[in-house]
Design an enzyme around this catalytic site. Structure first.
Site, PDB file in Angstrom:
ATOM      1  N   TYR A  50      33.783  36.514  42.749  1.00  0.00           N
ATOM      2  CA  TYR A  50      33.913  36.135  41.340  1.00  0.00           C
ATOM      3  C   TYR A  50      32.608  36.492  40.634  1.00  0.00           C
ATOM      4  O   TYR A  50      31.521  36.278  41.183  1.00  0.00           O
ATOM      5  CB  TYR A  50      34.117  34.621  41.185  1.00  0.00           C
ATOM      6  N   ARG A  90      43.881  31.404  42.459  1.00  0.00           N
ATOM      7  CA  ARG A  90      44.392  30.837  41.228  1.00  0.00           C
ATOM      8  C   ARG A  90      43.326  31.032  40.150  1.00  0.00           C
ATOM      9  O   ARG A  90      42.152  30.755  40.392  1.00  0.00           O
ATOM     10  CB  ARG A  90      44.641  29.352  41.437  1.00  0.00           C
ATOM     11  N   ASP A  94      42.310  29.837  36.321  1.00  0.00           N
ATOM     12  CA  ASP A  94      42.657  28.852  35.302  1.00  0.00           C
ATOM     13  C   ASP A  94      42.875  29.517  33.948  1.00  0.00           C
ATOM     14  O   ASP A  94      42.570  30.693  33.770  1.00  0.00           O
ATOM     15  CB  ASP A  94      41.524  27.836  35.160  1.00  0.00           C
ATOM     16  N   ARG A 128      32.607  27.708  38.379  1.00  0.00           N
ATOM     17  CA  ARG A 128      32.184  27.295  37.034  1.00  0.00           C
ATOM     18  C   ARG A 128      31.202  26.126  37.076  1.00  0.00           C
ATOM     19  O   ARG A 128      30.306  26.032  36.238  1.00  0.00           O
ATOM     20  CB  ARG A 128      33.410  26.972  36.176  1.00  0.00           C
TER      21      ARG A 128
END
Lengths: 260, 260
Positions: free
Chosen positions: A112, A52, A54, A200
């Site tokens: 990521y 997912r 954001d 994050r």
């Protein structure tokens, strides 16, 4: 029915995340792809996605899959999608895969990358893809801290409220901080899975290490505390990109050489 | 009065070129900078710019100058501008220069780069900064053709109608075609001046060489013809970036080593 796997790139700037929303918050990647497919072959499908993303998060290697009874050959699917998709979403590859393949549950590990623009004046061409931190950052300290995050840990400290995970154990195979050209810093995280906002929050914490507010040696204690307040702020969405999702038995370590 | 020189970067995507327009076509770089200065110090100024950039053209090193009676110190000017400018324009440097300095007329040479995305599926993150050409391009032939453009020539063949130049002699010190990472091709043009749309017509012509529609050996004849119809289409604005403007006596050849 065929099970089709797509590899995608998208610029998340103008999207309200990947996941189709019930209410009209604005366009999503999933909703856009599903409605293009419906236009192409008059069939309603539901996409499953590997990770997912954001609102505002980008992808250069997102993976999705869906079942279809449409007869369009796989090799023609990318071009068909791209002819109708907005230019900030591109289908890079389409493949027919085994029925039991699910882009989310079959994934072994994901990569990521997070970009930090560490120049006094931000690079205008990277403003949508990098988080601007004008203060000096000590990347040696950031890298020392990153190493403590590697391995299997309970990452509750690094999970934002609102996620749907009940188990907080995750394995980070690699967390690397590197200086690049033009004042950019890249944080790469490779792991078997990530909690809500986990990358994050890791980046927000590493930035505080870089600024000297946290010492690298404090990281093990911060992890062990399992208290969200011990980690720092969630770094902004627009610096984050889902780069790669791996489905093979290949260990992440065998491909690290290529990656770095 | 002080003569202030600014070095700027901007993403030209949302601007109708550099030059302030009489009619309301939309925002321009010059108009935006002048109105920010007026807000900062309540003074109307007129900027002179080194190189006019058309609608959609970018700059990583545009240079402008203006005369001011405001007392704000030079070293505070970039921050003052950047606090009010939209994020797609950044002032990188401000300097007090001699009264007779004019960013346009004092320029000795300029460097423009043009990016071509030569992958079958365009890179979504470069869609605003690179011209997508999915067909195979022979960059060896493009480079051979580029060499014929170097030197002092009458470039009337490569000037679009609508320019204000009456003399068409220009010197190109360097024209280089290079393959970069991720399927990108960079065309770099360094010259003492460029006619209206000249770099974009050069790139359009080089793309036709890359596709095999023009042979490299035909370029001298195309230049000599001085007929606009012998060159090819104007490559789109969004691939073009003004990279550098030089004001010193330094010959471009002495900095080529750094550039390539």
């Amino acid at each position: 029915m065929r099970n089709i796997r797509l590899r995608l790139a998208y610029d998340g700037t103008h999207y309200h995340g990947f996941q189709r929303q019930d209410k009209a918050y604005g366009p999503t990647i999933q909703g856009t792809l599903e409605s293009v497919w419906a236009k192409l072959v008059e069939e309603e499908v539901t996409l499953a996605m590997a990770g997912r993303t954001d609102a505002g998060v980008h992808a250069s290697g997102q993976v999705v899959n869906y079942s279809t009874s449409a007869r369009i050959p796989e090799e023609k699917i990318p071009k068909a999608f791209n002819s109708l998709l907005p230019k900030d979403i591109r289908v890079l590859e389409a493949e027919c895969v085994a029925d039991d393949f699910n882009s989310r549950w079959s994934a072994r590990w994901k990569r990521y990358d997070y970009l930090i623009d560490n120049k006094p004046i931000p690079d205008t061409f990277q403003r949508l893809y990098a988080y601007h931190v004008p203060l000096p950052l000590n990347t040696d300290h950031m890298q020392q801290a990153a190493i403590y995050l590697e391995g299997c840990h309970n990452f509750k400290t690094f999970a934002a409220a609102g996620g749907d995970s009940k188990r907080f154990e995750r394995t980070i195979y690699r967390c690397k901080v590197s200086r690049e050209d033009k004042g950019m810093i890249r944080v790469t995280c490779i792991g078997d899975g990530f909690l809500y906002h986990m990358v994050r929050i890791i980046v927000g914490t590493l930035v505080d290490v870089g600024r000297g507010r946290i010492l690298p040696g404090e990281i093990p204690d911060i992890i062990a505390s399992q208290e969200r307040r011990r980690a720092r702020m969630v770094a902004p969405a627009h610096g984050l990109t889902l780069v790669h999702v791996n489905y093979t038995n290949e260990s992440p370590s065998t491909v690290f050489e290529e990656l770095f």
